[in-house]
Design a protein around this motif. Structure first.
Motif, short mmCIF file in Angstrom:
data_model
loop_
_atom_site.label_atom_id
_atom_site.label_comp_id
_atom_site.label_asym_id
_atom_site.label_seq_id
_atom_site.Cartn_x
_atom_site.Cartn_y
_atom_site.Cartn_z
N GLY A 117 0.81 -1.22 0.00
CA GLY A 117 0.00 0.00 0.00
C GLY A 117 0.83 1.26 0.00
N GLN A 155 -8.80 -4.48 -4.71
CA GLN A 155 -9.14 -3.36 -3.84
C GLN A 155 -9.86 -2.30 -4.65
OE1 GLN A 155 -5.31 -2.14 -2.50
NE2 GLN A 155 -5.05 -3.82 -1.06
N ALA A 159 -7.51 2.67 -3.46
CA ALA A 159 -6.57 2.01 -2.56
C ALA A 159 -5.34 1.48 -3.27
CB ALA A 159 -7.27 0.87 -1.84
N ALA A 160 -5.19 1.77 -4.54
CA ALA A 160 -4.02 1.31 -5.29
C ALA A 160 -3.19 2.52 -5.69
CB ALA A 160 -4.47 0.52 -6.52
#
Length: 373
Positions: A117, A155, A159-160
């Motif tokens: 992340g 995701q 969130a990437a």
């Protein structure tokens, strides 16, 4: 003095003009050929939004996230990876020679950062010598990257985290003059050199001085050189004027070797004046010579990459564009002036121009010998 209107006289005049038109087959063919050529070129060959542009991939670790990113780029229709496992040095050579339009560099820790992340970066280097080619492909990057990586990670897109760093090589500001002005040198030379020399022999025939020329103790090669060489001097003056204007008025950079540019210009001008001389050997009048010149100039202008992106054209149009000297000269002048290309990197263009010179010269000598006979 005839008074009034006569259908009989009108029919006679129409018949006379029809017979003359049929006898002047070259002019009649031009009247039919030019509209058809324009229709084919504008309808099928011209595309201002090029797709499937060649690209190279530099990725030391091709993990699943890298593969997902590459697949997403290919699905946009703008990228076609012809070197999927290139090294940094090989990719630099490919983009400098113009073999690829993009170099996509994915760092070795790209996948690990996505899994953790952490912010990740990916570099895309675009050949911006022609700004219109790269604009469409670059505009889709951010959305494609986020969607592809998020889908691979399972995701939401937000969130990437990934940052696409775009480096526009050779013309970072996207200035159109950097692409147009160097190419104008080739267009101006082609129009003037071919047109002036295409009237070389036809002028002698129309003025009735051809017999004096043939009575001289000179070989066909000497006559051809005598007609061609003066126009090389005129072309040299045009080259100096255009290059000075490009540098002083438009601020066009000159990154490469000036001697390499002048060598390419010499081959190009020599090919043009010999082509013009060849046209004069197959034309009977100066008007026919001018018509053939424009018939050659029109597709050359459109298929060479001057007005429209060369890679945006279909494959058959690109093959057709390869038969024009202007296509190879534009590659040479843009590569040397904007990229600083070396003689080895533009060797293909130099070889093509040399072949044009030799081919045009042999055919022109053959045609002139037939004229003497």
């Amino acid at each position: 003095m005839r008074i009034g209107f006569s259908l009989g006289r009108l029919r006679a005049l129409l018949g006379k003009e029809t017979i003359q038109m049929r006898r002047d087959r070259l002019t009649f063919a031009m009247m039919l050929g030019v509209p058809l050529v324009q229709l084919m070129l504008f309808g099928f060959a011209i595309n201002t939004d090029p797709r499937e542009l060649p690209a190279a991939l530099v990725a030391p670790t091709q993990d699943r996230f890298t593969r997902a990113m590459v697949s997403a780029l290919e699905l946009t229709g703008y990228y076609r990876f012809i070197a999927p496992d290139a090294t940094a040095e090989a990719a630099e050579t490919l983009i400098a020679r113009g073999d690829v339009s993009f170099v996509v560099t994915v760092p070795s820790d790209f996948g690990r950062r996505i899994e953790r992340g952490d912010p990740a970066q990916m570099l895309i280097e675009a050949d911006a010598t022609d700004p219109s080619v790269a604009s469409g492909a670059i505009s889709t990057l951010s959305t494609v990257a986020a969607s592809a990586l998020a889908r691979e990670a399972g995701q939401p897109p937000a969130a990437a985290p990934v940052e696409i760093v775009v480096h526009r090589r050779y013309n970072p500001e996207g200035i159109t003059q950097y692409n147009i002005v160097p190419a104008l040198l080739g267009v101006i030379l082609q129009l003037t050199m071919v047109m002036m020399t295409s009237m070389a022999l036809t002028r002698e025939i129309e003025r009735g001085t051809m017999e004096n020329l043939l009575s001289m103790p000179a070989t066909p090669l000497e006559i051809m050189l005598g007609k061609v060489l003066p126009y090389l001097a005129v072309g040299a003056v045009q080259v100096v004027v255009v290059l000075l204007a490009a540098r002083v008025l438009f601020g066009i950079p000159l990154v490469g070797s000036l001697s390499l540019i002048l060598g390419g210009v010499f081959l190009f001008v020599l090919a043009l004046v010999i082509l013009g001389y060849l046209i004069s050997t197959v034309s009977r009048t100066q008007m026919q010579a001018m018509q053939v010149t424009f018939f050659f100039f029109l597709p050359s202008l459109m298929l060479s990459g001057f007005m429209f992106p060369f890679r945006g054209m279909p494959l058959w149009a690109q093959w057709l564009g390869e038969i024009f000297p202007l296509t190879h000269f534009l590659r040479l002048i843009r590569s040397v002036m904007l990229k600083g290309a070396t003689a080895a990197e533009v060797a293909d263009s130099l070889a093509a121009l040399t072949l044009f010179v030799l081919g045009f010269a042999l055919v022109a000598l053959f045609r002139f010998r037939r004229t003497l006979d």
